[in-house]
Design an enzyme around this catalytic site. Structure first.
Site, PDB file in Angstrom:
ATOM      1  N   HIS A   1       0.811  -1.227   0.000  1.00  0.00           N
ATOM      2  CA  HIS A   1       0.000   0.000   0.000  1.00  0.00           C
ATOM      3  C   HIS A   1       0.841   1.272   0.000  1.00  0.00           C
ATOM      4  CE1 HIS A   1      -3.509  -2.589   1.757  1.00  0.00           C
ATOM      5  NE2 HIS A   1      -3.354  -2.746   0.460  1.00  0.00           N
TER       6      HIS A   1
ATOM      7  N   CYS B   1       5.361  19.353  -7.363  1.00  0.00           N
ATOM      8  CA  CYS B   1       6.637  18.814  -7.858  1.00  0.00           C
ATOM      9  C   CYS B   1       7.436  19.949  -8.485  1.00  0.00           C
ATOM     10  CB  CYS B   1       6.308  17.763  -8.906  1.00  0.00           C
ATOM     11  SG  CYS B   1       7.690  16.993  -9.746  1.00  0.00           S
TER      12      CYS B   1
ATOM     13  N   CYS C   1       4.448  14.737 -14.017  1.00  0.00           N
ATOM     14  CA  CYS C   1       5.487  13.953 -14.711  1.00  0.00           C
ATOM     15  C   CYS C   1       5.485  12.477 -14.320  1.00  0.00           C
ATOM     16  CB  CYS C   1       6.868  14.559 -14.462  1.00  0.00           C
ATOM     17  SG  CYS C   1       7.421  14.423 -12.745  1.00  0.00           S
TER      18      CYS C   1
ATOM     19  N   ASN D   1      -2.874 -12.523  16.049  1.00  0.00           N
ATOM     20  CA  ASN D   1      -3.770 -11.363  16.117  1.00  0.00           C
ATOM     21  C   ASN D   1      -4.356 -11.302  17.518  1.00  0.00           C
ATOM     22  OD1 ASN D   1      -6.092  -9.515  15.613  1.00  0.00           O
ATOM     23  ND2 ASN D   1      -5.529  -9.814  13.475  1.00  0.00           N
TER      24      ASN D   1
HETATM   25  C1  BJW Z   1      -3.049  -6.647  16.689  1.00  0.00           C
HETATM   26  C2  BJW Z   1      -2.471  -5.843  17.668  1.00  0.00           C
HETATM   27  C3  BJW Z   1      -1.335  -6.341  18.324  1.00  0.00           C
HETATM   28  C4  BJW Z   1      -4.156  -4.780  16.858  1.00  0.00           C
HETATM   29  N1  BJW Z   1      -0.860  -7.542  17.988  1.00  0.00           N
HETATM   30  N2  BJW Z   1      -2.572  -7.841  16.393  1.00  0.00           N
HETATM   31  C5  BJW Z   1     -15.301  -6.712  -2.514  1.00  0.00           C
HETATM   32  C6  BJW Z   1     -14.514  -7.856  -2.577  1.00  0.00           C
HETATM   33  C7  BJW Z   1     -13.158  -7.760  -2.818  1.00  0.00           C
HETATM   34  C8  BJW Z   1     -12.547  -6.518  -2.980  1.00  0.00           C
HETATM   35  C9  BJW Z   1     -13.331  -5.406  -2.903  1.00  0.00           C
HETATM   36  C10 BJW Z   1     -14.684  -5.496  -2.694  1.00  0.00           C
HETATM   37  N3  BJW Z   1     -15.180  -4.230  -2.676  1.00  0.00           N
HETATM   38  C11 BJW Z   1     -14.153  -3.358  -2.860  1.00  0.00           C
HETATM   39  C12 BJW Z   1     -13.024  -4.058  -3.002  1.00  0.00           C
HETATM   40  C13 BJW Z   1     -11.705  -3.554  -3.190  1.00  0.00           C
HETATM   41  C14 BJW Z   1     -11.076  -2.945  -1.948  1.00  0.00           C
HETATM   42  C15 BJW Z   1     -11.371  -3.778  -0.700  1.00  0.00           C
HETATM   43  O1  BJW Z   1     -10.694  -4.725  -0.362  1.00  0.00           O
HETATM   44  N4  BJW Z   1     -12.391  -3.432   0.050  1.00  0.00           N
HETATM   45  C16 BJW Z   1     -12.768  -4.219   1.224  1.00  0.00           C
HETATM   46  C17 BJW Z   1     -12.772  -3.335   2.462  1.00  0.00           C
HETATM   47  C18 BJW Z   1     -14.049  -4.926   0.941  1.00  0.00           C
HETATM   48  N5  BJW Z   1      -9.672  -2.945  -2.232  1.00  0.00           N
HETATM   49  C19 BJW Z   1      -9.112  -2.001  -2.967  1.00  0.00           C
HETATM   50  O2  BJW Z   1      -9.753  -1.063  -3.405  1.00  0.00           O
HETATM   51  C20 BJW Z   1      -7.653  -2.161  -3.300  1.00  0.00           C
HETATM   52  N6  BJW Z   1      -7.486  -1.995  -4.712  1.00  0.00           N
HETATM   53  C21 BJW Z   1      -8.018  -2.860  -5.576  1.00  0.00           C
HETATM   54  O3  BJW Z   1      -8.547  -3.904  -5.207  1.00  0.00           O
HETATM   55  O4  BJW Z   1      -7.923  -2.490  -6.893  1.00  0.00           O
HETATM   56  C22 BJW Z   1      -8.717  -3.217  -7.839  1.00  0.00           C
HETATM   57  C23 BJW Z   1     -10.214  -3.034  -7.548  1.00  0.00           C
HETATM   58  C24 BJW Z   1     -10.728  -1.770  -7.388  1.00  0.00           C
HETATM   59  C25 BJW Z   1     -12.088  -1.580  -7.085  1.00  0.00           C
HETATM   60  C26 BJW Z   1     -12.932  -2.682  -6.923  1.00  0.00           C
HETATM   61  C27 BJW Z   1     -12.393  -3.968  -7.058  1.00  0.00           C
HETATM   62  C28 BJW Z   1     -11.013  -4.124  -7.374  1.00  0.00           C
HETATM   63  C29 BJW Z   1      -6.814  -1.101  -2.610  1.00  0.00           C
HETATM   64  C30 BJW Z   1      -6.817  -1.250  -1.140  1.00  0.00           C
HETATM   65  C31 BJW Z   1      -6.067  -0.069  -0.529  1.00  0.00           C
HETATM   66  C32 BJW Z   1      -6.123  -0.070   0.982  1.00  0.00           C
HETATM   67  N7  BJW Z   1      -5.627   1.197   1.472  1.00  0.00           N
HETATM   68  C33 BJW Z   1      -5.518   1.423   2.894  1.00  0.00           C
HETATM   69  C34 BJW Z   1      -5.032   2.889   3.145  1.00  0.00           C
HETATM   70  C35 BJW Z   1      -3.553   3.013   2.867  1.00  0.00           C
HETATM   71  C36 BJW Z   1      -3.093   4.444   2.935  1.00  0.00           C
HETATM   72  C37 BJW Z   1      -3.124   5.048   4.299  1.00  0.00           C
HETATM   73  O5  BJW Z   1      -2.842   4.413   5.326  1.00  0.00           O
HETATM   74  O6  BJW Z   1      -3.415   6.233   4.369  1.00  0.00           O
HETATM   75  O7  BJW Z   1      -4.614   0.490   3.473  1.00  0.00           O
HETATM   76  S1  BJW Z   1      -7.043   1.074   3.745  1.00  0.00           S
HETATM   77  C38 BJW Z   1      -6.289   0.404   5.181  1.00  0.00           C
HETATM   78  O8  BJW Z   1      -6.665  -0.987   5.311  1.00  0.00           O
HETATM   79  C39 BJW Z   1      -4.780   0.429   4.905  1.00  0.00           C
HETATM   80  C40 BJW Z   1      -4.351  -0.910   5.442  1.00  0.00           C
HETATM   81  O9  BJW Z   1      -3.126  -1.307   4.878  1.00  0.00           O
HETATM   82  C41 BJW Z   1      -5.512  -1.802   5.071  1.00  0.00           C
HETATM   83  C42 BJW Z   1      -5.602  -3.065   5.864  1.00  0.00           C
HETATM   84  O10 BJW Z   1      -5.798  -2.817   7.217  1.00  0.00           O
HETATM   85  P1  BJW Z   1      -5.047  -3.690   8.315  1.00  0.00           P
HETATM   86  O11 BJW Z   1      -3.603  -3.512   8.204  1.00  0.00           O
HETATM   87  O12 BJW Z   1      -5.552  -5.076   8.263  1.00  0.00           O
HETATM   88  O13 BJW Z   1      -5.466  -2.931   9.666  1.00  0.00           O
HETATM   89  P2  BJW Z   1      -6.819  -3.044  10.538  1.00  0.00           P
HETATM   90  O14 BJW Z   1      -6.896  -1.843  11.381  1.00  0.00           O
HETATM   91  O15 BJW Z   1      -7.994  -3.361   9.693  1.00  0.00           O
HETATM   92  O16 BJW Z   1      -6.572  -4.334  11.449  1.00  0.00           O
HETATM   93  C43 BJW Z   1      -5.604  -4.366  12.469  1.00  0.00           C
HETATM   94  C44 BJW Z   1      -5.580  -5.755  13.045  1.00  0.00           C
HETATM   95  O17 BJW Z   1      -4.525  -5.817  13.993  1.00  0.00           O
HETATM   96  C45 BJW Z   1      -6.869  -6.124  13.796  1.00  0.00           C
HETATM   97  O18 BJW Z   1      -7.289  -7.413  13.363  1.00  0.00           O
HETATM   98  C46 BJW Z   1      -6.444  -6.150  15.269  1.00  0.00           C
HETATM   99  O19 BJW Z   1      -7.142  -7.137  16.023  1.00  0.00           O
HETATM  100  C47 BJW Z   1      -4.988  -6.475  15.160  1.00  0.00           C
HETATM  101  N8  BJW Z   1      -4.151  -5.977  16.261  1.00  0.00           N
HETATM  102  N9  BJW Z   1      -3.211  -4.689  17.814  1.00  0.00           N
HETATM  103  C48 BJW Z   1      -1.526  -8.281  17.075  1.00  0.00           C
HETATM  104  N10 BJW Z   1      -0.703  -5.618  19.315  1.00  0.00           N
HETATM  105 ZN    ZN Z   2       6.584  16.221 -11.594  1.00  0.00          ZN
END
Ligand code: BJW
Ligand code: ZN
Length: 242
Positions: free
Chosen positions: A119, A147, A130, A212
Site C-alpha cells: 500500500h 513537484c 510527470c 492477532n
Molecule cells: C493486533 C495488535 C497487536 C491490533 N498484535 N494484532 C469486494 C470484494 C473484494 C474486494 C473489494 C470489494 N469491494 C471493494 C473491493 C476492493 C477494496 C477492498 O478490499 N475493500 C474491502 C474493504 C471490501 N480494495 C481495494 O480497493 C484495493 N485496490 C483494488 O482492489 O484495486 C482493484 C479493484 C478496485 C475496485 C474494486 C475492485 C477491485 C486497494 C486497497 C487499498 C487499501 N488502502 C488502505 C489505506 C492506505 C493508505 C493510508 O494508510 O493512508 O490500506 S485502507 C487500510 O486498510 C490500509 C491498510 O493497509 C488496510 C488493511 O488494514 P489492516 O492492516 O488489516 O489494519 P486493521 O486496522 O484493519 O486491522 C488491524 C488488526 O490488527 C486487527 O485485526 C487487530 O485485532 C490487530 N491488532 N493490535 C496483534 N498488538
Molecule cells: Zn513532476
C-alpha cells in the site's frame, strides 16, 4: 513455552521459504493507530473519506493536511519487538519475503530488507504531472504540495479503488504460492487483494500461522491462530539466540 508456539518455532526453523504478511496490528505496540477496531483511526468516518482518490481530486489541501498529521505522528514512532523479531527471521531463512500493508516504514527501521510494500509508503510522493515517484522527507509538506515540474504531488500510498504498485502485487502472489510457511500478523484480513495472499498460500499447501489480538475472517482456515500481542508472541517464536 506454549505447545502451539513451539510448533510454529519448529516450522520456521525447518522451512526454507517463508513469507510474513503484516498489517497495522504489528505497529500498534509502537503507538501507530490501527484502522479498524475500538481505537481505530477509521472509526472517524470523515477520516475514512479522506483516504480516497475522490477526496484528493476534490480537495488536495485537506488530504495533504491529513497526511502531514500522519507523517508527523509516524516520524516519532519506533519499531517494537515484533518488528525486530521479523527482521531476525529474515537473517535465518534462505528464502524470505516480508509483505506489508503498512505505510509507516517501521519494518525497514527494524532492519528488514526484502520488503514488498503493498500500500505504498508515507515517506514517498508521486507527481500527477510527470508521474515520477520519489522519497520526500520534508515535514510538514505544503498543503497541497507541488513537484519541481509544477505538477500536483500526492502521497504514494494506495487508496480504495486504486491498483497496487506495479510488479509488487505480482511478486507477493508469486512468493505466497511457493512459501512453505506463512505468518499472518496483525491484519483484519478484510482488505483485498492483500487478504487473498494467505488463501493462495493455503491452496499451495503452505502452513499458515495467524497472530492477532482476536479472530479474523481468515482464522477458520489458518493452520493455527495465536491470539495475543504480536510484540510479545513473535519474540517467543523467533528468539534472539536461535
Ligand atoms: C493486533 C495488535 C497487536 C491490533 N498484535 N494484532 C469486494 C470484494 C473484494 C474486494 C473489494 C470489494 N469491494 C471493494 C473491493 C476492493 C477494496 C477492498 O478490499 N475493500 C474491502 C474493504 C471490501 N480494495 C481495494 O480497493 C484495493 N485496490 C483494488 O482492489 O484495486 C482493484 C479493484 C478496485 C475496485 C474494486 C475492485 C477491485 C486497494 C486497497 C487499498 C487499501 N488502502 C488502505 C489505506 C492506505 C493508505 C493510508 O494508510 O493512508 O490500506 S485502507 C487500510 O486498510 C490500509 C491498510 O493497509 C488496510 C488493511 O488494514 P489492516 O492492516 O488489516 O489494519 P486493521 O486496522 O484493519 O486491522 C488491524 C488488526 O490488527 C486487527 O485485526 C487487530 O485485532 C490487530 N491488532 N493490535 C496483534 N498488538
Ligand atoms: Zn513532476
Amino acid at each position: 513455552m506454549d505447545r502451539n508456539l513451539k510448533e510454529i518455532r519448529k516450522a520456521l526453523e525447518s522451512a526454507e521459504h517463508v513469507v510474513v504478511l503484516t498489517g497495522a496490528g504489528i505497529s500498534a505496540e509502537s503507538g501507530v493507530p490501527t484502522f479498524r477496531g475500538a481505537d481505530g483511526l477509521w472509526n472517524n468516518k470523515s477520516i475514512v473519506e479522506l483516504a480516497t482518490p475522490e477526496s484528493f481530486d476534490r480537495d488536495p489541501r485537506l488530504v495533504w493536511e491529513f497526511y502531514n498529521w500522519r507523517r508527523g505522528m509516524m516520524a516519532t514512532k519506533e519499531p517494537n519487538p515484533g518488528h525486530y523479531a521479523i527482521a531476525r527471521l529474515e537473517k535465518k531463512v534462505e528464502n524470505f519475503t516480508l509483505v506489508t500493508q503498512n505505510i509507516d516504514n517501521l519494518h525497514r527501521l527494524a532492519g528488514s530488507e526484502n520488503i514488498l510494500e503493498l500500500h505504498g509508503n508515507v515517506w514517498r510522493v508521486r507527481c500527477l504531472g510527470c508521474r515520477k515517484e520519489y522519497e520526500e522527507r520534508k515535514h510538514p509538506m505544503d498543503e497541497p504540495s507541488y513537484c519541481e515540474c509544477g505538477g500536483l504531488l500526492r502521497p504514494a500510498v494506495v487508496w480504495f479503488g486504486e491498483s497496487l504498485p506495479h510488479g509488487i502485487l505480482e511478486e507477493a502472489f508469486r512468493v505466497s504460492a511457493t512459501a512453505e510457511v506463512v505468518l499472518v500478523v496483525g491484519t483484519s484480513a478484510i482488505v483485498y487483494p492483500a487478504a487473498q495472499l494467505p488463501l493462495v498460500a493455503l491452496q499451495s499447501g503452505a502452513r499458515i500461522y495467524e497472530i492477532n489480538l482476536e479472530p479474523t475472517p481468515f482464522s477458520g482456515q489458518a493452520t493455527e491462530s495465536i491470539f495475543g500481542k504480536s510484540g510479545e508472541i513473535l519474540p517467543q517464536i523467533i528468539p534472539e539466540e536461535s
